[in-house]
Structure formats: structure tokens, C-alpha cells
Design a protein around this motif. Sequence first.
Motif, PDB file in Angstrom:
ATOM      1  N   GLY A 168      16.165   0.379   3.187  1.00 40.30           N
ATOM      2  CA  GLY A 168      16.512   0.372   1.213  1.00 40.30           C
ATOM      3  C   GLY A 168      17.117   1.309   0.388  1.00 40.30           C
ATOM      4  N   GLU A 169      16.740   2.365   1.245  1.00 41.40           N
ATOM      5  CA  GLU A 169      17.595   3.307   0.598  1.00 41.40           C
ATOM      6  C   GLU A 169      19.125   3.222   1.260  1.00 41.40           C
ATOM      7  OE1 GLU A 169      16.377   5.356  -1.632  1.00 41.40           O
ATOM      8  OE2 GLU A 169      14.380   6.137  -0.960  1.00 41.40           O
ATOM      9  N   PHE A 170      19.186   2.461   1.628  1.00 37.88           N
ATOM     10  CA  PHE A 170      20.803   2.265   1.583  1.00 37.88           C
ATOM     11  C   PHE A 170      21.344   1.191   1.503  1.00 37.88           C
ATOM     12  CE2 PHE A 170      20.619   5.963   5.045  1.00 37.88           C
ATOM     13  CZ  PHE A 170      20.970   6.558   4.679  1.00 37.88           C
ATOM     14  N   ALA A 171      20.325   0.211   1.487  1.00 41.04           N
ATOM     15  CA  ALA A 171      21.165  -0.731   0.381  1.00 41.04           C
ATOM     16  C   ALA A 171      21.654  -0.836  -1.048  1.00 41.04           C
ATOM     17  CB  ALA A 171      20.476  -1.912   0.216  1.00 41.04           C
ATOM     18  N   VAL A 172      21.188   0.385  -1.984  1.00 42.55           N
ATOM     19  CA  VAL A 172      21.320   0.933  -2.701  1.00 42.55           C
ATOM     20  C   VAL A 172      22.964   1.557  -2.989  1.00 42.55           C
ATOM     21  CG1 VAL A 172      20.296   2.522  -5.496  1.00 42.55           C
ATOM     22  CG2 VAL A 172      18.753   1.198  -3.893  1.00 42.55           C
ATOM     23  N   LEU A 173      22.630   2.685  -2.063  1.00 37.40           N
ATOM     24  CA  LEU A 173      24.041   3.775  -2.151  1.00 37.40           C
ATOM     25  C   LEU A 173      25.162   2.219  -1.378  1.00 37.40           C
ATOM     26  CD1 LEU A 173      25.271   6.073  -1.159  1.00 37.40           C
ATOM     27  CD2 LEU A 173      25.070   6.245   0.868  1.00 37.40           C
ATOM     28  N   ALA A 174      25.050   1.419  -0.400  1.00 42.42           N
ATOM     29  CA  ALA A 174      26.539   0.294  -0.471  1.00 42.42           C
ATOM     30  C   ALA A 174      26.694  -0.048  -1.295  1.00 42.42           C
ATOM     31  CB  ALA A 174      25.345  -0.567   1.229  1.00 42.42           C
ATOM     32  N   ARG A 175      25.546  -1.232  -1.730  1.00 39.70           N
ATOM     33  CA  ARG A 175      25.879  -1.585  -3.350  1.00 39.70           C
ATOM     34  C   ARG A 175      26.820  -0.530  -4.602  1.00 39.70           C
ATOM     35  NH1 ARG A 175      21.593  -2.357  -5.507  1.00 39.70           N
ATOM     36  NH2 ARG A 175      20.568  -3.475  -3.687  1.00 39.70           N
ATOM     37  N   ILE A 270      20.337   9.585  -2.861  1.00 35.13           N
ATOM     38  CA  ILE A 270      19.584   7.978  -2.573  1.00 35.13           C
ATOM     39  C   ILE A 270      19.461   8.436  -0.900  1.00 35.13           C
ATOM     40  CG2 ILE A 270      20.173   6.119  -1.726  1.00 35.13           C
ATOM     41  CD1 ILE A 270      22.041   5.180  -4.242  1.00 35.13           C
ATOM     42  N   VAL A 271      21.204   9.512  -0.368  1.00 36.19           N
ATOM     43  CA  VAL A 271      21.015   9.979   1.015  1.00 36.19           C
ATOM     44  C   VAL A 271      19.857  11.052   1.361  1.00 36.19           C
ATOM     45  CG1 VAL A 271      22.494  11.067   2.683  1.00 36.19           C
ATOM     46  CG2 VAL A 271      23.918   9.313   1.036  1.00 36.19           C
ATOM     47  N   HIS A 272      19.669  11.630   0.199  1.00 37.29           N
ATOM     48  CA  HIS A 272      18.589  12.522   0.509  1.00 37.29           C
ATOM     49  C   HIS A 272      17.654  12.244   0.430  1.00 37.29           C
ATOM     50  CE1 HIS A 272      16.402  16.777  -0.453  1.00 37.29           C
ATOM     51  NE2 HIS A 272      17.229  17.075   0.301  1.00 37.29           N
ATOM     52  N   ARG A 273      16.795  11.787  -0.012  1.00 39.43           N
ATOM     53  CA  ARG A 273      15.478  10.359   0.034  1.00 39.43           C
ATOM     54  C   ARG A 273      15.808  10.248   1.328  1.00 39.43           C
ATOM     55  NH1 ARG A 273      16.139   8.498  -5.884  1.00 39.43           N
ATOM     56  NH2 ARG A 273      17.405   6.585  -4.212  1.00 39.43           N
ATOM     57  N   ALA A 274      16.396   9.271   1.742  1.00 35.30           N
ATOM     58  CA  ALA A 274      16.466   8.676   3.394  1.00 35.30           C
ATOM     59  C   ALA A 274      16.395   9.227   3.697  1.00 35.30           C
ATOM     60  CB  ALA A 274      17.679   8.072   3.288  1.00 35.30           C
ATOM     61  N   ALA A 275      17.133  11.176   3.817  1.00 39.38           N
ATOM     62  CA  ALA A 275      17.328  12.267   5.071  1.00 39.38           C
ATOM     63  C   ALA A 275      15.595  13.105   5.160  1.00 39.38           C
ATOM     64  CB  ALA A 275      17.579  12.714   4.760  1.00 39.38           C
ATOM     65  N   SER A 276      14.677  12.532   4.346  1.00 43.29           N
ATOM     66  CA  SER A 276      13.270  13.415   3.731  1.00 43.29           C
ATOM     67  C   SER A 276      12.316  12.363   4.674  1.00 43.29           C
ATOM     68  CB  SER A 276      13.000  12.401   2.797  1.00 43.29           C
ATOM     69  OG  SER A 276      12.299  11.723   2.281  1.00 43.29           O
ATOM     70  N   LEU A 290      17.912  -4.598  10.187  1.00 40.71           N
ATOM     71  CA  LEU A 290      18.195  -4.719   8.559  1.00 40.71           C
ATOM     72  C   LEU A 290      19.001  -3.339   7.837  1.00 40.71           C
ATOM     73  CD1 LEU A 290      14.714  -2.702   9.607  1.00 40.71           C
ATOM     74  CD2 LEU A 290      14.789  -4.884   8.323  1.00 40.71           C
ATOM     75  N   PHE A 291      19.820  -3.219   8.362  1.00 42.82           N
ATOM     76  CA  PHE A 291      21.100  -2.326   7.848  1.00 42.82           C
ATOM     77  C   PHE A 291      22.096  -3.632   7.352  1.00 42.82           C
ATOM     78  CE2 PHE A 291      19.119   1.141   9.085  1.00 42.82           C
ATOM     79  CZ  PHE A 291      18.906   2.067   7.933  1.00 42.82           C
ATOM     80  N   GLU A 292      22.437  -4.868   8.140  1.00 43.18           N
ATOM     81  CA  GLU A 292      22.988  -5.994   8.442  1.00 43.18           C
ATOM     82  C   GLU A 292      22.848  -6.188   6.241  1.00 43.18           C
ATOM     83  OE1 GLU A 292      25.543  -8.739  10.494  1.00 43.18           O
ATOM     84  OE2 GLU A 292      24.010  -8.264  11.102  1.00 43.18           O
ATOM     85  N   ARG A 293      21.329  -6.695   6.823  1.00 44.47           N
ATOM     86  CA  ARG A 293      20.851  -7.521   5.372  1.00 44.47           C
ATOM     87  C   ARG A 293      21.261  -6.564   4.060  1.00 44.47           C
ATOM     88  NH1 ARG A 293      16.273 -11.339   7.696  1.00 44.47           N
ATOM     89  NH2 ARG A 293      18.387 -12.642   9.050  1.00 44.47           N
ATOM     90  N   GLY A 294      20.572  -4.736   4.329  1.00 40.50           N
ATOM     91  CA  GLY A 294      20.731  -4.372   3.600  1.00 40.50           C
ATOM     92  C   GLY A 294      22.099  -3.612   3.087  1.00 40.50           C
ATOM     93  N   LEU A 295      22.807  -4.138   3.909  1.00 41.00           N
ATOM     94  CA  LEU A 295      24.563  -3.511   2.972  1.00 41.00           C
ATOM     95  C   LEU A 295      25.554  -5.697   2.518  1.00 41.00           C
ATOM     96  CD1 LEU A 295      25.739  -1.541   6.222  1.00 41.00           C
ATOM     97  CD2 LEU A 295      25.207  -0.862   3.693  1.00 41.00           C
ATOM     98  N   ASP A 296      24.603  -6.340   3.345  1.00 41.78           N
ATOM     99  CA  ASP A 296      25.397  -7.570   2.609  1.00 41.78           C
ATOM    100  C   ASP A 296      24.344  -7.986   0.790  1.00 41.78           C
ATOM    101  OD1 ASP A 296      25.814 -10.311   1.652  1.00 41.78           O
ATOM    102  OD2 ASP A 296      25.613 -10.541   4.108  1.00 41.78           O
TER     103      ASP A 296
END
Length: 964
Positions: A168-175, A270-276, A290-296
Amino acid sequence: MALTPHAFIARWQNSPIKERAAAQPHFLDLCEMLGEPKPSDLDPTGKDYGFEVGANKTTGTPGFADVFKRGHFAWEYKGTGANLDDAFAQLQRYAVALDNPPLLIVSDIGTTIRIHTNWTNSVSKRYDIAIADLADPVKRGWLKSALYDPEALKPSKTRQQLTEEAAGEFAVLARSLRERGHDPEQVAHFINRLVFCMFAEDVKLLPEGLFTKMLERALDYPAEFEDFARDLFGAMTKGGRVGFEKVKWFNGGLFDGDLVFPLNRDEIQIVHRAASLFWGDVDPSILGTLFERGLDPDKRSQLGAHYTDRDKIMQIINPVIVEPLFAEWSAAKAQIEALMAKALETKGAPATKARNQAQLVLDQYLQRLADFRVLDPACGSGNFLYLALKALKDLEHRAQVEAETLGMPRRFPQIGPEVVHGIEINPYAAELARVSVWIGEIQWMLRNGFSATENPVLKPLDNIQCRDALMTWEVPGDGSEGRWIEAVWPEADAIVGNPPFLGGKLLRAELGDVQVGRLFTLYAGRVPAEADLVIYWLEKGLQAIDAGRTERVGFVATNSIRGGANRRVLDRIADGPGIVAAWADEPWTVEGAAVRVSMAVYGERRNGEDMRLDGHSVQRINSDLTSSAHDLTKAKRLRENLGVAFMGDTKGGAFDVPGDVARQWLALPLNPNGRGNSDVLRPWVNGLDLMRRPRDMWIIDFGWETDEGDAALYEVPYGHILAAVRPVRASNKREAYRRLWWRHVEPRQGMWKRLRPLHRFVVTPTVAKHRLFVWEASPTIPDHQLIAIARDDGTTFGILHSRFHELWALGLGTWLGVGNDPRYTPTTTFETFPFPKGLTPDIPAMNYADDPRATAITVAAERLNALRENWLNPADLVRREPEVVPGYPDRILPVDDAAAAVLKKRTLTNLYNQRPAWLDNAHRALDAAVAVAYGWPDDLTDDEVLTRLFALNQERAAQQDAAD
């Protein structure tokens, strides 16, 4: 008097007593302090709760754990001040031999007890208890739970939830990056790098906190993030330093090139929150999806939808990989046990020879595992590959542990990512597969007490190829023109996967005419043109077995593979190598939508291996994934049934109009040709009209011979389709559909030749929850999702509505849709059905009017129909109104609004969902009449009915073959 916490602390804190002497007294004192039964109180045998479990007194092999309680914990003791990380790694290495207890506990005698959680699908957690703190009731409670109720210590967060948070965090970054115009695949590649850095940091492959410190520094100076990240990725490419910190050599292709995107402060946050999050527990089996769906952006709402697939994947991997190889280990282990026993019974050269022979058996099995290759030729983001790799590593690990207890030396695990091969056409998905496999490999090593491999940490995974699995472009070496050829799969011992689900009718729309044409050419004679796309993978798996290039194949497929054109490949599989295991109808998730699937494992059976259908042992598995002795897939079409059942009309455009509009057109003055619009307007029904309430729809129908000039003479209907149909048909890929746009695309001339003389005919939905038959009055037009049966006699209607025909239709049909509803076709379900002798569809009804069997069936059928109609349209709630033009069926209208509200719920679907006693009785009476017509008892079981019907089908098919 019970031992108090303070007394325990006084006795054991900083105790100098050595591990071997102190372990059992220390644990017994803990039991006494906690008020828990001691091992000998609960299990005098010490098998499920005891000390030194797994120790081999004969060979001197130490136990797997100092204390063990099945289903609770394994406990390893060390002397005061010892390294508990080493103790934990030792315990991890033997956990498999102890059925992977939920808790792994390590303790030195005098200072510390550590409880590590070990649940498969939960994030890991550690409880640290100092001996000096045992006076604290909370910490004593942790220990008491370990001994009595380990579930109390289970972390609430699952690995799925962790992975979803991360995605979910990386979906925001990817968008955010896509919205800045960056290429989606480059965005995906960049985020894969970030993902792996966080994982590497949390499992201590990167210096502790290095990636997080970099992000914290970048939050203060966002403009420098690009340089920071480029320095880190560069060091990971070949090994090097970032500042004073030494960085291992990673690469493996993931860190080739210097791709880094500049991030603003919000994106770095965003990356920092994910790294936590703790990335060490992320689940590789769903990470890629999950990442495929987060990025699409089209799939963001579907995060987590594939999580349940893990168990389904193992349903394939177990019979294809695990069970055959485990059977080989069982045989090898028996040999080793016998040889090691012989070595103990003898001395000198004979003993040495026996031990050497035992070592050879073990080495041969371990080499068999190391040489074993698994292929997923549609690997997507790597779920099957990761779980296949884990299965092989688990097998190797178990063999080593069990051999060690027999006195054999142990060696470092040999199996790595090189054993799994993949083919994936999407480059991003292929990279995701590599990342999933890398993470899974490292996690397995660390969780089983081994260090991750290094130099490099990430080995190149060229064995996961990015290409088409079905065809490839070949350029001959002689300079001649290139051509498309069938793709060659790598040789592998096992093939598994979940090939793409795409129905045969959708191939052209999704793949294009050119691509589909190539497929049809390359696979002509092997895969029917109308087959689903997944069938091509099943065919290539069969080809690999026949060529000796693989031992066993297991695929997840659409559940439609059991019937129609799809089943032709399964027919060859069942008649050839054979189906070893299958699940006929299972829930699955594809693109976030719930579907039903079939799973099939095929290949040669070994040493009397059981066949299993839906988890149960069976004597046979037929190509329709049933186990009955009557193989309905062998049912033949009967000449006596031909030319009676038809698919309904396919309109191919917005020819349909509401009834009130049609009536307005019917009331218009005559057209310039002196004809009324009744020539080209007819009532129209589809499945909704049958199973729910009639919608009062009509259709414009110019037949299959009217030219455009004559059609234009019907001014208003023609004007309607000129605006509503012509623009759509102008882009149709079929030339005839474009050119003859005013006609229905498939008007079914053969059907109308048989229906026109009849005042009524039978219809049934192609796909419906209940197999129901309904009368329709001529000249109503049935839609293509209805099957029209050109008979107007109650006898045929009754036979079709009997349990005999329903069982046959279910056995011969396929299943479609989320509701997994049965499908009915003219060819497989109607034309194969053996009607009672003398009452077959090739005989006009008048010819058996005096047959008492026919009379009894007709009476029962007409009563069933009358009772249903009375329930659907009670006389006190409806009125019948003649149509505006003679010759059409009367309209059935509610008498008022209150009646309309009641009638809305009176549908055939609701009626058969409820199946009241009067309806059940009417069907029983009909079934009894049909049973008499066959000359059979009316209390036959379903299986007995199908056995007799199949025998009758085969008998008549043989008679017609003999007549030919």
C-alpha cells in the motif's frame, strides 16, 4: 512448598553450572515455579513432552532440543553467558524434525530466556526474559503461556497484513512517480530496488540501519536523495563502501545500471514509513502479486486478493514435486537405516563398507534433489517458483536432519534458486518473480539457522526468462526469411503453474487476429481453435511428458477444461500418461474476481501411487475430472437426436426494443410497400425472461434474406437500427457482419426451419443455477444464450425435465461464472442423451400418441407446468391482454401495483431455490413416469442412473456405427 520466583532467581541467576548438567534441573524448577506439570507427569514416554528428544543413544547423536513439547515449543539450553543467537540457529536447523513447533525457546542457564515465535503465517516476535526479572508476573505469564497456551503469544499481525501494508505504501509512491511522467516499468524496477534494500537491511545483509539512515538524511536534504541512492545501489552492484560502511556484493541483475528517480520530501517520507515495517517477514508467495497490483492503477483495490492462493498452489506442488520426492526419500532412508544398523553390528572393513554404502545412498538422493528442476511456463510474479523452491529446500533439509540422527555427517544446504525456471512475457512481472525468489531463498536460509549465501548475495536468475511461452520468432542461420515457430520450454523434471485464463471466444479481442492466427497454425490438430488459452499450456505439458522432457505436470486451469472443445486435450492426457490428481471445481481469484477453477496433475503413476480426486483416493480419473466407472466423456452423439436442439438467435447489435415502443410501431400506418411493421417485429426472450420475470422485450428481425433496400421500406424499424446498429457493425472484424449490418449476425436458419411449423417450443438457458425447461409460444425469438428445442409435445418436455436428463446434463456439461452454474449445449448434453426407446426426438409425437408411457409422461409434465404457471401468475393477481396484432402471445399484466409487488418475487429461480413440497411432488411424479418409460425402478441412485444411461448411449452409438 512450591518454588517461589525469588527462590528460583536466587538458585539460578548467574549459575556457573554447565549446560549439560543444569538443563533438566533448571527446566524442572521452572515448571515448579510456574505451577505447571513436569514432562514425566504428562508423558512418561517422553515422546511428545520430554528431554533430549531425537537423541540417538546408539550412535551418540545429540537430541534436536534439550526440551520439547509437541505443538508447543522446542527449547535449547546453553551455559551462562553463551551466544543465544547460535543456540537459536541450532534450534531452527532442527525445527523441521520436531514438526515446526510454534515457539522456539533458547536460554542460558543464569541470565536470559528468549522466546521466538515460529508460526508460518504470522510476523515473528521475540520475548526476552531476564532470569532476574522472573518476579515480574507479566514475564512469568509469557513463560507459563509457552508451556500451557502458546497461542497467547502468537503475534496478531499476519505476514499477509504486513505485505499489504508495504504494498500500500509503494502504491502511493508509484502513482506519484507515474504522474510525473516516468515510465511505469522503470518505476517498478526502481521500487523493486527499494523493496530489496529494506528487506536486506532488516535481515542484516546491509549494515544495520544503513538504508533508514540514508532516508533520514535525505528527509533533511531531499535534493540529495538521488546521489545517496545512486551511491548505495552502486556499492550493491559490485560490493564496496558507502561512507565508512562496507556493503556486500548483491547485484544478480537487480542493481545493474544507475536508475534512480529524484524524490521530493513527501515521497521520501513514504519510503521512510515503509522502511519502518519489518521486511524480514514479508511473504514472497504474495509479494509479487501485491506489488504488481500496487503499481497498476487499475488493480489498486485488489490488494491482498491472491493471499488464499498459497494453499491452492501447494495443492499442485505437493503431488507434482513433494510427494514423489518424499517417497524416494522414504525408500532411501530405509536403505540407510539398514546399512547403518549393519555397520553397528559389525567391525572393521564390513562396517566401513556399510557406512560408505549408506553415505552413497544419501549422496545420491541429495544429488537427485540438487539436479531437480521445476519450470513454471507462465510464472507471473513468481508465486509458484518461490513455493517450489521452498519445497525442494525443505525436502533437502529434512533428509539431512533425519540422516544425521542415523549417524550420518551433515553438510551445508546445496539447493538454491537455480533449481526453478520460469517463462514470463511481461518484463516487470519477470523481475518481480526474481525478487520474490531471491527474498524467499534468503528467508529460508535465515529461518532454518543458516547464513545467506554471499559473493554475490543475489545470483543471476537468467533461468527466469522474459519471453512468450507459446511461440517464438526464428531466424535461420542461412540468411533466409524468419518465421514463427512453437516455443521450446526448458527441460525440467516438473512443470507447474497458473497459465492465463482467457476464454476461446475472447482470444481475438485480447490477442488480435494476427496473433491468434499464428497460434491456430502452430497448434493445428492438437488444440481446437475454439479452446481456452490455458489449453495450450496443458498441451505443451503433455508434449513434454511424451518427449521424455518432464516427469509430471500440474496446472491450475479454468473449470471449463472439463467439457467441450477444451476437453479434447484432457482426453489425450487421460488416455495417455494419465491424470494422477485433480480438483474438479475449486474457488480461485483472478484479477481480483472470484472464479472457479479445475486443477489437474498428470504424468506416470509410481509404485501403485493412489489417484486422488478432490482429495479422495479413487480408482480412476476421467478426462471430465470425475471418477465414475461410466466415463461420460466417451458418450457419443446419437443420430436420433440431431437437428432438434439449437442455440438461439445472435443479434449482434441493438436490434431489441422495449414492448411499449414495439407496440407504437405496430400501430403505425402501413409502410410504402403496403406492409405493416408486424413483418419485422417479434417478441424476444433471453435467460432473464425465463428465470426471473418477462421484461416485455421485442426485436427487429429482417431475417437472413432481406436486402437493405427492402429493409429500408420498413421506415421506423430501419431508422432505428440505422442509428443504433450500423455504426457499431461498421467496425466489426468479420466482413459479412459489416456488409450485412441490418441482419442479425447469426439468425439460425436451421432452427427456424424446425420451429416454424410449431405453435410452441421448449427453451432452456445455456447457463443457469437450475436446469429448467420452459414453453415459449411461436413466433417468439430465443436469444443465443437460450437453447431452443424444436418439439411441442408434453412427452419430450417431460423427459427433458426429469432427473434422468438433468443428471445427464450435469454430467456432460461444463460450469461457468462466479456462481459456478452448469452449462447446457445442443451437442454434448442434448444430442448424446439416450431418450427412452420409442420416444426419441426423431419420432413425430403423433406416432406415439397412443403409447401409455407417453401419455403418463405428458400428464405429469403438463401438471408440473400448470402448477408452476399458477404459482408464477396467479389468476387473482394477473390479467391477460391480447397483443395489438393478432398471432402473438397474450400479455400477462399485474392487476394493480400491489399485485406487481408480489409478482416481482415470483420467479422460477426463487421457486426452485425454495422448492416447496408441491413442486417436489410434481417432479417426483414426473420422474416416476419417465422411469417406467425406461423400464427402470424409480429409486435408482444418481450413479446407477448415469451408469444405465451411459450403457444405453454406447449401445445405440454402436448400432448406428454398425448401420453405417
